[in-house]
Scaffold this motif. Sequence first.
Motif, PDB file in Angstrom:
ATOM      1  N   ARG A  38     -12.440  27.766  11.444  1.00 47.36           N
ATOM      2  CA  ARG A  38     -11.904  26.574  12.644  1.00 47.36           C
ATOM      3  C   ARG A  38     -10.767  25.561  11.118  1.00 47.36           C
ATOM      4  NH1 ARG A  38     -17.460  22.318  13.630  1.00 47.36           N
ATOM      5  NH2 ARG A  38     -17.732  23.645  11.173  1.00 47.36           N
ATOM      6  N   SER A  39     -10.844  25.873  10.038  1.00 46.86           N
ATOM      7  CA  SER A  39     -10.232  26.326   8.886  1.00 46.86           C
ATOM      8  C   SER A  39      -8.780  27.189   8.556  1.00 46.86           C
ATOM      9  CB  SER A  39     -11.107  25.735   7.436  1.00 46.86           C
ATOM     10  OG  SER A  39     -11.626  24.649   8.146  1.00 46.86           O
ATOM     11  N   ASP A  63     -13.011  27.830  17.230  1.00 48.08           N
ATOM     12  CA  ASP A  63     -14.222  27.111  17.252  1.00 48.08           C
ATOM     13  C   ASP A  63     -15.389  27.410  17.948  1.00 48.08           C
ATOM     14  OD1 ASP A  63     -16.360  25.555  17.467  1.00 48.08           O
ATOM     15  OD2 ASP A  63     -14.975  23.526  17.356  1.00 48.08           O
ATOM     16  N   TYR A 155     -32.592  23.422  13.618  1.00 45.89           N
ATOM     17  CA  TYR A 155     -31.865  24.528  13.053  1.00 45.89           C
ATOM     18  C   TYR A 155     -33.516  25.258  12.888  1.00 45.89           C
ATOM     19  CZ  TYR A 155     -30.295  27.070   9.376  1.00 45.89           C
ATOM     20  OH  TYR A 155     -29.500  27.916   7.862  1.00 45.89           O
ATOM     21  N   LYS A 196     -24.784  23.203  -1.116  1.00 50.84           N
ATOM     22  CA  LYS A 196     -23.555  21.880  -0.978  1.00 50.84           C
ATOM     23  C   LYS A 196     -24.131  20.487  -1.230  1.00 50.84           C
ATOM     24  CE  LYS A 196     -21.455  24.507   2.453  1.00 50.84           C
ATOM     25  NZ  LYS A 196     -20.789  23.612   4.661  1.00 50.84           N
TER      26      LYS A 196
HETATM   27  N1  LIG Z   1     -26.476  28.800   2.396  1.00 51.13           N
HETATM   28  C1  LIG Z   1     -28.155  28.933   2.355  1.00 51.13           C
HETATM   29  O1  LIG Z   1     -28.822  28.689   1.981  1.00 51.13           O
HETATM   30  C2  LIG Z   1     -28.309  29.443   3.904  1.00 51.13           C
HETATM   31  C3  LIG Z   1     -29.361  30.465   3.597  1.00 51.13           C
HETATM   32  C4  LIG Z   1     -29.862  30.620   5.076  1.00 51.13           C
HETATM   33  C5  LIG Z   1     -28.908  31.247   5.752  1.00 51.13           C
HETATM   34  N2  LIG Z   1     -27.762  30.915   5.986  1.00 51.13           N
HETATM   35  C6  LIG Z   1     -27.214  31.116   7.101  1.00 51.13           C
HETATM   36  O2  LIG Z   1     -26.058  31.505   6.437  1.00 51.13           O
HETATM   37  C7  LIG Z   1     -24.616  31.265   7.443  1.00 51.13           C
HETATM   38  C8  LIG Z   1     -23.792  30.990   6.160  1.00 51.13           C
HETATM   39  O3  LIG Z   1     -24.237  29.618   6.140  1.00 51.13           O
HETATM   40  P1  LIG Z   1     -23.700  28.956   4.414  1.00 51.13           P
HETATM   41  O4  LIG Z   1     -24.247  28.790   3.905  1.00 51.13           O
HETATM   42  O5  LIG Z   1     -22.375  29.790   3.955  1.00 51.13           O
HETATM   43  O6  LIG Z   1     -22.747  27.310   5.092  1.00 51.13           O
HETATM   44  P2  LIG Z   1     -21.307  27.274   4.977  1.00 51.13           P
HETATM   45  O7  LIG Z   1     -20.432  27.102   3.751  1.00 51.13           O
HETATM   46  O8  LIG Z   1     -21.274  25.451   5.249  1.00 51.13           O
HETATM   47  O9  LIG Z   1     -19.918  27.848   6.419  1.00 51.13           O
HETATM   48  C9  LIG Z   1     -20.491  27.957   7.200  1.00 51.13           C
HETATM   49  C10 LIG Z   1     -19.361  28.854   7.610  1.00 51.13           C
HETATM   50  O10 LIG Z   1     -19.713  28.804   8.782  1.00 51.13           O
HETATM   51  C11 LIG Z   1     -18.045  28.427   9.542  1.00 51.13           C
HETATM   52  N3  LIG Z   1     -18.565  27.420  11.095  1.00 51.13           N
HETATM   53  C12 LIG Z   1     -19.192  26.436  11.203  1.00 51.13           C
HETATM   54  N4  LIG Z   1     -19.173  25.966  12.247  1.00 51.13           N
HETATM   55  C13 LIG Z   1     -18.793  26.424  12.999  1.00 51.13           C
HETATM   56  C14 LIG Z   1     -17.615  26.256  14.767  1.00 51.13           C
HETATM   57  N5  LIG Z   1     -17.904  25.538  15.510  1.00 51.13           N
HETATM   58  N6  LIG Z   1     -16.736  27.711  14.658  1.00 51.13           N
HETATM   59  C15 LIG Z   1     -16.403  28.311  13.545  1.00 51.13           C
HETATM   60  N7  LIG Z   1     -16.778  28.467  12.775  1.00 51.13           N
HETATM   61  C16 LIG Z   1     -17.674  27.689  12.017  1.00 51.13           C
HETATM   62  C17 LIG Z   1     -17.373  27.430   8.323  1.00 51.13           C
HETATM   63  O11 LIG Z   1     -16.286  27.331   8.324  1.00 51.13           O
HETATM   64  P3  LIG Z   1     -14.967  25.848   9.352  1.00 51.13           P
HETATM   65  O12 LIG Z   1     -16.111  24.811   9.250  1.00 51.13           O
HETATM   66  O13 LIG Z   1     -13.545  26.327   8.532  1.00 51.13           O
HETATM   67  O14 LIG Z   1     -14.962  25.951  10.671  1.00 51.13           O
HETATM   68  C18 LIG Z   1     -17.869  27.938   7.017  1.00 51.13           C
HETATM   69  O15 LIG Z   1     -16.805  28.862   7.591  1.00 51.13           O
HETATM   70  C19 LIG Z   1     -25.165  30.051   8.368  1.00 51.13           C
HETATM   71  O16 LIG Z   1     -25.413  30.738   9.888  1.00 51.13           O
HETATM   72  C20 LIG Z   1     -26.644  30.174   7.923  1.00 51.13           C
HETATM   73  O17 LIG Z   1     -27.176  29.399   9.009  1.00 51.13           O
HETATM   74  C21 LIG Z   1     -27.862  29.544   4.878  1.00 51.13           C
END
Ligand SMILES: NC(=O)c1ccc[n+]([C@@H]2O[C@H](COP(=O)([O-])OP(=O)(O)OC[C@H]3O[C@@H](n4cnc5c(N)ncnc54)[C@H](OP(=O)(O)O)[C@@H]3O)[C@@H](O)[C@H]2O)c1
Length: 290
Positions: A38-39, A63, A155, A196
């Motif tokens: 989205r950003s 989105d 989740y 975060k």
């Molecule tokens: N970090 C962990 O510890 C962890 C562990 C296990 C699995 N995961 C999985 O890894 C993946 C990435 O997570 P992350 O940790 O990198 O999370 P993050 O830092 O919150 O990043 C999430 C990304 O998804 C985008 N996003 C969220 N909602 C969206 C929407 N409605 N439309 C388009 N883009 C959207 C966000 O961009 P915008 O906000 O700009 O839209 C951002 O680029 C996720 O599927 C998460 O469940 C993460």
Amino acid sequence: MTILTGKTVLLTGASGGLGVYIARALAREKATVICISRSKVELDIICDEITALGGKGISIPFDIKNVAKLSVLKQYIHRFVDHIDIIINNAGIEICRLLSDYSLEEIQSILETNLLSPIELTRLFLPSMLERRSGHIVNIASLSGKKGVAYNSIYSASKSGLIMWTDAMRQELAGTGVKISVICPGYVSEVGLVAKSGLPAPYFAGSSKPFYVAKAVLRAIKQNQAEIIVSTGFIIEYFVKLLFVIGQLYPPFIDVVYRWIGIPKFTRMRLEKKRNVDVSMINSVIGKHG
Ligand SMILES: NC(=O)c1ccc[n+]([C@@H]2O[C@H](COP(=O)([O-])OP(=O)(O)OC[C@H]3O[C@@H](n4cnc5c(N)ncnc54)[C@H](OP(=O)(O)O)[C@@H]3O)[C@@H](O)[C@H]2O)c1
């Protein structure tokens, strides 16, 4: 072994967290990366970085919660590229709550972002992949989809749905030339939705660096791996797999292990920290305007 050079990859969630690491890894392989989130500003930054690293970045703000409009996104993407070789369904959101504290909108937004949108995006691009007898879909799930996590039940449901959908699709796609993989990271340090929170992951759960998630994505594509659990090393990875096998036989036993490791307590702490931040933000707004 699949070569990524010159391939066109659709990457959701490219603007932050793990998506940036995945985008950089694809750029080093000289892929064209269609970056969705989205950003716009953050997307433009990562696209410039992709191009500087030797790939090609195309920024498309969208989105993905608008599942019904993903067909419009597809049409727009075809203005830039003829076809998509690889889809990486990485965008995901998490809202930690007790079940009774969720609103219906929150439940819907988690399921739409984490589960419905990856399914619909794949459904839209799959016919062209099948026609070319080539393509790969990579779904970023989570260990929370292998074993449910208290206070994060929606989740967990979304990620477990993503894992099972991948499993079913792998069988459905057998012999078509189109492949599908699922990546299940545990806690990730430095960036992303867990980092975060600013709270350290439970000691015995450990956490992986984001680079290892990106590496797992490349391995899944190049070596056509069905499922990769990302953890701090091979031994831990096999230990985690063994835990889940035992969990299939005696689920309550792993509940005890999870309590001992401190996973429900950690999620509860994240929930409470977020609630305190929200309350203090509301108070400061009331202070300013009240
Ligand atoms: N970090 C962990 O510890 C962890 C562990 C296990 C699995 N995961 C999985 O890894 C993946 C990435 O997570 P992350 O940790 O990198 O999370 P993050 O830092 O919150 O990043 C999430 C990304 O998804 C985008 N996003 C969220 N909602 C969206 C929407 N409605 N439309 C388009 N883009 C959207 C966000 O961009 P915008 O906000 O700009 O839209 C951002 O680029 C996720 O599927 C998460 O469940 C993460």
